[in-house]
Design a protein around this motif. Structure first.
Motif, PDB file in Angstrom:
ATOM      1  N   PRO A  14      54.953  36.030  45.386  1.00 19.22           N
ATOM      2  CA  PRO A  14      55.556  34.742  45.015  1.00 19.22           C
ATOM      3  C   PRO A  14      55.917  34.718  43.528  1.00 19.22           C
ATOM      4  N   GLN A  71      52.551  34.185  50.854  1.00 20.59           N
ATOM      5  CA  GLN A  71      51.833  33.633  49.700  1.00 20.59           C
ATOM      6  C   GLN A  71      51.091  34.675  48.882  1.00 20.59           C
ATOM      7  N   ARG A  72      51.083  35.942  49.326  1.00 23.92           N
ATOM      8  CA  ARG A  72      50.315  36.937  48.580  1.00 23.92           C
ATOM      9  C   ARG A  72      51.144  38.180  48.278  1.00 23.92           C
TER      10      ARG A  72
END
Length: 912
Positions: free
Chosen positions: A506, A548-549
């Protein structure tokens, strides 16, 4: 006796392969006594050996063939197409008998009376074959009777000949007055040759047709008079030796792994020596497996010759790079796919002579086979100058077969649509022939190529021809792989398929996106489908969590298809020994084998072809890529690849990818000082280390990131803080200054939304340029004085490299950014130069178009023009000669460029 039979089979098979080639050459050069003598000697040896070993059937066929060749050698017969066809047919018969002998250990029963009779008849009369008409057989019988009887009636012979002429050719009236002027001017009736398996009908009622031509171009090996030093070794012995070396490589890897974890200086030196010896031994054993690809091409001259006769087409075969070597195992695998593609080119690719004349082409069509090494791979190209692939017909077939929708086809490029011929059962041929159907079986060809880790690509232009490029590894025994991890399991991915590694997170330059419930990656404004390794292994996966990672993606390429494999970790590259997949796992298409790593663990080797087939979302079309780029206000043609990194304080930095060789992590302990400059021993040479930040301080321990640039077989390393990513952006310097240029920067521009300082490669490599100029000495500089050069180069980075280099020697250099600008300078501004150096791949007007325009201009036609290209292939060399370039040099070959420039300027001056 068994050993003698085995030796006989081996030598005879080699002799028959040679005879195929030599007979085709003899047909093209019927007066060449050297070729004929070689053919006769081989056939005589085969016949004599058959008699010695007690193989009567083989001996009889060989003896009858030798009779025909003997009459040709004694000039009692001519080496006509029908003679060559008949002898080739006898060779096919002998091959069949040899194959049976090889498989069964004894000669096959039966006889070859009809074939032997035709050979003997031909040896006696030069005309008679099994397909002769009754009237012609009557004439032959009379002639044979007359030859043994002095009282034969000559009139009877004449009447018989006249009877056959009237019966077979009604326009023949038996007297000159009945023949019109047009008939007198008509060409003499000649034999129409047919395929070897068919009888030779010398009394064909077909109109007179000259035999078609099948020429071959094959480079003769120099030094053929030298005695070959070789021995025969059983293939099982070599395979066992290769297996032992493979195990030694594994043991070497295990020992090296142990040394990495222990700081034992006593072991380092002997293990390095062991590693060096193992590598040399491995290379030496690999050479025993290597064979020239020409061995696999040896049957193509005969194949082309037979196809040309069978199809009624004039075909010329050209072969380039026959000496290129590859693994014997691979050579056997690709023989059939290559044969299939060559037959396709001849049957449905090339037009008939009449069709080619109507299209404004030469009657003789050309099929070109070429092979060359590229990295650790071999590239094989099959090119024909025929009609190409009808894209509209492919579309219709794709719709009819339900392979693609009309909307999907509208979003595809012509190249993407052409790839449908590799689909199972796909064919655009209007009729299926006995030779081939264009597309029929091409799915099998592609599958066989992919099984050995290769790729196949097709380019076709309607009306001009097609090119199929096959890329395969040089060997399957030991391959280089990338080690990755997913769900705590390690896997190996063949490096032949790996394009690049990407870290996505992100807020980073590369991000993952969800489209139609599928996870994709946007990489340099191109959407790539993703295969999530954990999902492929059957583990549940939360896509939202992945967004998200931080994740790692291995970008792979299969043919022209790019996709990503999402993994948890990426380790290092390693040379491995490929072990076959267990029968229990053969149904899993994602695996191609397994191997043992240096730590003793067994891991699976992934098959990118199989993984690509598991991706459910469709390949993103080129049109969507273009729309994405346009939406951002950027043109794909203007996009340049950059490597972004951090160095000191201030804005991020970027360097163009054009000359980057590798990215390395170098241990600080390995850095030394030579001449007040930091250096490191790198791949058998010394590599200078530089940094563009005066405040940068080398750490006392650990490692540093180094960007390695290679030029002119020399390397230089740029030390940076951290490498960020590979990005693409249009080259558009927004801000520059004299101070920036003095510090090694071209200026600043916006890359991925951030102001970025762009490094000047010319500045980085200025030391190498100075070394090159110093090597020339005073005499070299003197020759360059007052000579003018026009450099046509769109890349600012190569301009900044080349202009200083040529200027430092003493040339006066003017530069242009594309061919159109340069042509205006030459024709409109009337500027004159002693020589022109031009890049080939340029926007607006490429190098080939530019040179073609120059050769049509009276002012520029006589000026020497040297091509300057990033990569040099057979096609580039051929096209450069066709358009009138004086020479073509690789951009990294600076000595070659300087030599070419000096040579052609002197030659042009002397000619003037």
């Amino acid at each position: 006796m068994d050993d003698l039979i085995v030796e006989f089979i081996t030598e005879t098979s080699e002799g028959l392969a040679t005879l195929d080639l030599e007979l085709v050459k003899l047909e093209q050069n019927p007066q060449d006594e050297g070729i004929l003598g070689n053919i006769f000697r081989i056939m005589h040896t085969i016949k004599g050996t058959c008699g010695f070993l007690g193989l009567p059937r083989l001996e009889r066929v060989a003896h009858a063939s030798e009779n025909v060749l003997g009459k040709i050698r004694e000039k009692q017969l001519e080496a006509t197409p029908e003679a060559i066809t008949l002898v080739l047919e006898s060779l096919d018969n002998i091959k069949g008998l040899i194959d049976y002998l090889s498989q069964n250990g004894e000669e096959q029963g039966g006889d070859d009376a009809q074939l032997i009779e035709r050979l003997n008849q031909f040896a006696e009369t030069g005309r008679v074959g099994e397909g002769a008409s009754p009237e012609l057989k009557e004439v032959v019988a009379i002639i044979n009777a007359s030859s043994s009887s002095a009282s034969a009636d000559d009139k009877e012979i004449t009447e018989a000949i006249e009877r056959i002429a009237i019966a077979e050719f009604p326009h023949f009236k038996g007297d000159d007055e009945a023949v019109t002027k047009d008939e007198k001017a008509a060409p003499k009736i000649e034999v129409v040759s047919v395929a070897p398996a068919a009888p030779i009908d010398i009394a064909s009622k077909a109109p007179p047709v000259k035999p078609v031509v099948a020429k071959t171009e094959e480079k003769e090996k120099e030094g053929h008079n030298e005695t070959a030093q070789s021995i025969r070794v059983n293939i099982d012995v070599l395979e066992n030796l290769m297996q032992m070396v493979s195990e030694l490589v594994l043991t070497r890897n295990q020992l090296m792994q142990i040394v990495r974890t222990k700081d034992d200086k006593e072991l380092i030196t002997p293990l390095q020596q062991l590693s060096h010896i193992t590598s040399e031994l491995q290379e030496g054993v690999m050479k025993t497996r290597m064979q020239p690809i020409g061995n696999g091409w040896s049957k193509f001259p005969r194949l082309i010759r037979d196809l040309s006769l069978d199809l009624g087409k004039k075909i010329e075969l050209k072969m380039h790079g026959a000496e290129t070597e590859l693994d014997r195992q691979l050579l056997e695998v690709i023989k059939d796919p290559l044969t299939h593609m060559v037959r396709n080119s001849c049957d449905h690719g090339l037009e008939t002579p009449a069709e080619r004349r109507a299209a404004g082409k030469q009657e003789v069509g050309t099929v070109t086979l070429s092979a060359y090494h590229e990295g650790g791979h071999i590239i094989i190209e099959i090119i024909d100058d025929g009609r190409g692939i009808n894209i509209e017909r492919v579309k219709q077939k794709a719709l009819a077969n339900g392979i693609a929708t009309e909307a999907a086809l509208d979003n595809m490029s012509e190249k993407q649509i052409a790839q449908f011929i590799f689909a199972a059962g796909f064919s655009t041929a209007e009729k299926v022939t006995s030779v081939s159907g264009r597309g029929v079986g091409m799915d099998v060809v592609k599958t066989n190529i992919q099984k050995i880790g290769g790729t196949i690509d097709l380019d076709s232009t309607w009306g001009k021809g097609s090119k199929v490029a096959v890329k395969i590894p040089l060997t399957l025994a030991i391959v280089s792989v990338l080690i990755v991890e997913s769900n705590s399991q390690k896997f190996a991915i063949p490096q032949i398929n790996v394009v690049e590694l990407v870290r996505a997170a992100p807020g980073a330059g590369v991000q993952l996106e969800m489209i139609n419930d599928s996870l994709v990656m946007r990489l340099r404004d191109k959407l790539l489908p993703l295969a999530i390794m954990s999902e492929t292994l059957g583990f549940p996966c939360n896509h939202n969590e992945l967004l998200q990672r931080e994740v790692y993606i291995v970008v792979c390429r299969v043919g022209s298809y790019d996709f990503g494999i999402l993994v948890d970790r990426v380790f290092d590259t390693e040379e491995i020994v490929v072990k076959p997949v267990s029968d229990l796992l053969k149904s899993l298409s994602i695996y191609s084998g397994n191997t043992i790593l240096g730590d003793g663990s067994v891991i699976m080797i992934l098959d990118p072809n199989g993984i690509a087939r598991t991706i459910s979302n469709a390949e993103i079309s080129e049109r969507e890529d273009a729309n994405a780029a346009l939406a951002m206000g950027e043109s794909k043609q203007d996009m340049i690849g950059f490597l972004s990194f951090t160095l000191g304080k201030g804005a991020p930095k970027a360097v163009p990818l054009e000359l980057i060789s590798r990215l390395e992590e170098i241990n600080v302990k390995d850095i030394e000082v030579a001449g007040d400059k930091p250096v490191v021993q790198y791949r058998g040479d010394l590599m200078r280390l530089i940094t563009l930040d005066d405040e940068f301080k080398m750490p006392n321990s650990g490692t540093v990131d180094v960007i390695v640039f290679g030029y002119d077989k020399k390397v230089i390393g740029l030390v940076v803080d951290e490498i960020i990513d590979i990005v693409k952006a249009p080259f558009d310097i927004k801000l520059t200054s004299k101070e920036a240029k003095q510090n090694g920067y071209l200026g600043s521009m916006v890359i991925s939304g951030k102001t970025t300082d762009v490094v000047d490669i010319g500045y980085l490599l200025s030391d190498l340029v100075e070394d090159m100029v110093a090597d020339l000495g005073a005499s070299g500089k003197q020759k360059a004085q007052n000579k003018t050069i026009l450099l046509v180069e769109d890349s600012p980075f190569f301009r900044n490299l080349t202009v200083p280099m040529l200027s430092a020697v003493g040339y006066k250099v003017t530069s242009a950014e594309n061919g159109q600008e340069a042509l205006h300078m030459l024709t409109e501004d009337k500027m004159t130069f002693d020589l022109i150096v031009t890049d080939i791949e340029m926007p607006v007007m490429d190098g080939f178009e530019f040179v073609t325009a120059c050769r049509k201009s009276a002012q520029v036609n006589g000026t020497p023009i040297v091509g300057y290209t990033a990569s040099l292939s057979k096609d580039v060399i051929s096209r450069s000669k066709d358009v009138g370039m004086s020479d073509c040099i690789v951009k990294t070959d600076r000595p070659g460029l300087l030599d070419a420039v000096a040579h052609f300027i002197v030659a042009h001056k002397e000619a003037a």
